[in-house]
Design a protein around this motif. Structure first.
Motif, PDB file in Angstrom:
ATOM      1  N   GLY A  39       0.817  -1.215   0.000  1.00  0.00           N
ATOM      2  CA  GLY A  39       0.000   0.000   0.000  1.00  0.00           C
ATOM      3  C   GLY A  39       0.842   1.253   0.000  1.00  0.00           C
ATOM      4  N   GLY A 126      -5.408  -0.973   4.964  1.00  0.00           N
ATOM      5  CA  GLY A 126      -4.665  -0.790   3.717  1.00  0.00           C
ATOM      6  C   GLY A 126      -5.540  -1.300   2.584  1.00  0.00           C
ATOM      7  N   GLY A 152     -11.781   2.614   4.119  1.00  0.00           N
ATOM      8  CA  GLY A 152     -11.721   2.671   2.671  1.00  0.00           C
ATOM      9  C   GLY A 152     -12.913   3.374   2.064  1.00  0.00           C
ATOM     10  N   ASN A 168      -7.044   3.396  -0.511  1.00  0.00           N
ATOM     11  CA  ASN A 168      -7.081   1.948  -0.268  1.00  0.00           C
ATOM     12  C   ASN A 168      -7.949   1.220  -1.294  1.00  0.00           C
ATOM     13  OD1 ASN A 168      -5.394   2.180   1.941  1.00  0.00           O
ATOM     14  ND2 ASN A 168      -7.068   2.231   3.434  1.00  0.00           N
TER      15      ASN A 168
END
Ligand code: BDR
Ligand code: CA
Length: 324
Positions: A39, A126, A152, A168
């Protein structure tokens, strides 16, 4: 209340480090494992940042660090060094014997949830590559997870890596969609906007008060976050951003959540223009919800939680070059 057993799936840099500190030091958390995913910054740097974080908390070697997927499922990995630098403010330590667990992160997710079905929560902060891979490898995996908390997407709001996509979900949109379709019994989403821009972003004076105690954790925090706040201020985000630590905080302290609602969440995997954009359909559209989306949190309660975390005295397991 007994501590909540949790795995943190992370691309460790900046606020991911704060999240690990919370997992280590909050009495409501029982951090069982850290699983690493591609990430924010170079993979090995992320792994070093995870060990560094354990070290600053005085817990080096005490929580297994499992190395996971080193790239998204289909896409070229795009990292974010422009935002985070190396993610730890240039700090370093002797990593001799700071070894990773031998087991791959995805196998660890499968094994740990099989050993304690329905007991473990996962906080995914992530890209969702590891979680999606676990879903695909074992179709019973999702049903074994007590709750999955995901940082996210945006709630039909602004992105941060493109106008419409949050990082993400953008990095591995296919993984995000696999996870959204997997039928996790309790899936909670912490979206970038508007939630974390309003309730988990601390303007410079608030940020400075967070590191004022001068403890090793506070000095670490400052080094990690300085690069990111400079970047954010340069692009109009007015403060230090803490979406990942808010995600774990809402699991550990559900009383922080003031508003949330069921939504049907999907991610664009088709259009190059809106890759990774999240569509969050609220009740009006009559679609079967697949997630609870957090809409508002107790901002001052979250800030107080971070302040008390960073004021905690710790003795780093090993010296950290640059920490002062
Ligand atoms: C997310 O992207 C990363 O840069 C942060 O760690 C956070 O998980 C915010 O979009
Ligand atoms: Ca992250």
């Amino acid at each position: 209340m007994s501590p909540i057993p949790v795995i943190i799936d992370t691309d460790t840099a900046q606020d991911d480090c704060v999240t690990i500190l919370l997992g280590l030091l909050d009495p409501r958390a029982d951090l069982r494992a850290i699983t690493m995913v591609a990430g924010n910054v170079g993979f090995d740097q992320q792994v070093a940042n995870a060990h560094l974080t354990l070290n600053v908390a005085g817990r080096l070697g005490q929580v297994p660090v499992h190395v996971g997927c080193r790239a998204p499922i289909l896409r070229e990995w795009e990292s974010a060094e422009d935002v985070h630098g190396d993610g730890s403010g240039g700090l370093s330590m002797d990593l001799t014997d700071a070894s990773n667990a031998e087991e791959h992160a995805v196998n660890a997710l499968l094994r740990l949830t099989a050993e304690a079905p329905g007991e473990l929560s996962i906080v995914a902060i992530g890209p969702l590559t590891n979680i999606a891979t676990a879903v695909v490898m074992d179709r019973t995996f999702a049903s074994r997870v007590k709750s999955l908390y995901v940082m996210g997407g945006s709630n039909n709001g602004r992105g941060n890596i493109t106008p419409s996509a949050e990082f993400n979900f953008y990095v591995d949109p296919e993984a995000a969609q696999v996870v959204l379709d997997a039928g996790f019994p309790q899936l909670t989403i912490i979206p970038w906007a508007p939630l974390t821009l309003r309730d988990a972003t601390f303007a410079r004076p608030e940020y400075e008060r967070l590191y004022a105690p001068g403890t090793p954790l506070a000095r670490f925090f400052r080094r990690m976050c300085d690069a990111t706040i400079d970047y954010d201020e340069s692009v109009g985000v007015e403060g230090s951003t803490h979406p990942d630590s808010l995600t774990l905080a809402t699991l550990l302290h559900p009383e922080l959540v003031q508003d949330s609602a069921p939504y049907r969440v999907d991610v664009d995997t088709v259009s190059p223009l809106t890759r990774g954009m999240s569509s969050m359909a609220w009740a009006k559209f009559g679609r079967t919800p697949n997630a609870t989306v957090v809409e508002r949190v107790d901002r001052s309660g979250f800030y107080a939680l971070l302040a008390s975390l960073l004021a905690t005295p710790t003795e780093p397991s090993r010296p950290v070059a640059g920490l002062g």
